[in-house]
Design a protein around this motif. Structure first.
Motif, short mmCIF file in Angstrom:
data_model
loop_
_atom_site.label_atom_id
_atom_site.label_comp_id
_atom_site.label_asym_id
_atom_site.label_seq_id
_atom_site.Cartn_x
_atom_site.Cartn_y
_atom_site.Cartn_z
N TYR A 39 -10.42 3.25 2.89
CA TYR A 39 -9.04 3.01 2.89
C TYR A 39 -8.52 4.55 2.32
N ASN A 40 -7.52 5.15 1.44
CA ASN A 40 -7.74 5.43 0.82
C ASN A 40 -5.87 5.59 0.17
N ILE A 41 -5.69 4.96 -0.71
CA ILE A 41 -4.35 4.96 -1.09
C ILE A 41 -4.24 6.09 -2.06
N TYR A 42 -3.20 6.23 -1.94
CA TYR A 42 -2.49 7.73 -2.10
C TYR A 42 -1.45 7.63 -3.61
N PHE A 43 -1.60 7.59 -5.13
CA PHE A 43 -0.50 7.29 -6.02
C PHE A 43 0.53 8.63 -6.73
N ASP A 44 1.58 9.20 -7.35
CA ASP A 44 2.22 9.03 -7.70
C ASP A 44 1.32 10.10 -8.44
N TYR A 45 2.28 10.68 -9.26
CA TYR A 45 1.83 10.99 -10.95
C TYR A 45 1.91 10.11 -11.82
N ASN A 46 1.18 10.20 -13.07
CA ASN A 46 0.62 9.07 -13.71
C ASN A 46 1.35 7.94 -13.40
N SER A 47 1.12 7.53 -12.24
CA SER A 47 1.36 6.14 -11.74
C SER A 47 0.13 5.36 -10.99
N SER A 48 1.04 4.01 -11.55
CA SER A 48 -0.26 2.52 -10.01
C SER A 48 0.88 1.74 -9.31
N LEU A 49 1.69 2.51 -8.98
CA LEU A 49 2.65 1.49 -8.57
C LEU A 49 2.46 2.50 -6.73
N LEU A 50 2.20 0.86 -6.73
CA LEU A 50 1.88 0.90 -4.98
C LEU A 50 3.51 1.35 -3.57
N ASP A 51 3.75 1.54 -3.53
CA ASP A 51 4.73 2.44 -2.54
C ASP A 51 4.81 1.46 -1.11
N PRO A 52 5.61 1.69 -0.28
CA PRO A 52 5.92 0.31 0.85
C PRO A 52 4.83 1.31 1.65
N SER A 53 4.41 2.65 1.87
CA SER A 53 3.30 2.92 2.57
C SER A 53 2.11 2.53 1.92
#
Length: 144
Positions: A39-53
């Motif tokens: 499973y791949n979980i993608y992040f925004d630039y310079n972020s380690s926050l999990l968004d809802p998806s």
């Protein structure tokens, strides 16, 4: 003639003998096992926050683990090549740790997780695809 009789008996016996059965066919080798689910979980630039998806993907990974009990899960963080090597290493580990914490919250035993950060990754495509955490079910056992 007396010499001919034993030879004839041997030839007749040889002619009546059945051929040995052919050797058994070699069994088809089993196909290699499928690769472990990833499973791949993608992040925004310079972020380690999990968004809802991203949370939904982590939940799916946790549910899959609980349904099949593969034993171990590898949680591997990556970054894009932006930033320094030491910074990227730290960010990749932070991302992996955030995903691991969510897996635990979703019911996966912490003892089943191996968490690592690999720093920069270049997939050769969109840099956003490098900013990810891979969750690999059924990976090698956690280090003791």
């Amino acid at each position: 003639m007396k010499r001919l009789l034993p030879i004839c008996v041997l030839l007749a016996a040889a002619a009546c003998a059945q051929e040995p059965p052919p050797p058994p066919m070699a069994a088809n080798p089993s196909p290699p096992p499928p690769p472990p689910p990833t499973y791949n979980i993608y992040f925004d630039y310079n972020s380690s926050l999990l968004d809802p998806s991203a949370r939904e993907i982590v939940r799916l990974a946790a549910d899959s683990y609980k349904a099949g009990s593969p034993g171990t899960i590898q949680v591997i963080g990556y970054t894009d090549p932006s930033g320094s090597g030491p910074y990227n290493q730290k960010l990749s580990l932070k991302r992996a740790s955030v995903v691991a914490a969510q897996l635990v919250q979703d019911g996966v035993p912490r003892s089943s997780l191996t968490v690592s950060g690999q720093g920069e990754s270049t997939t050769g495509t969109d840099p956003g695809r490098d900013r990810r955490v891979e969750v690999v079910l059924g990976g090698p056992p956690p280090a003791s």
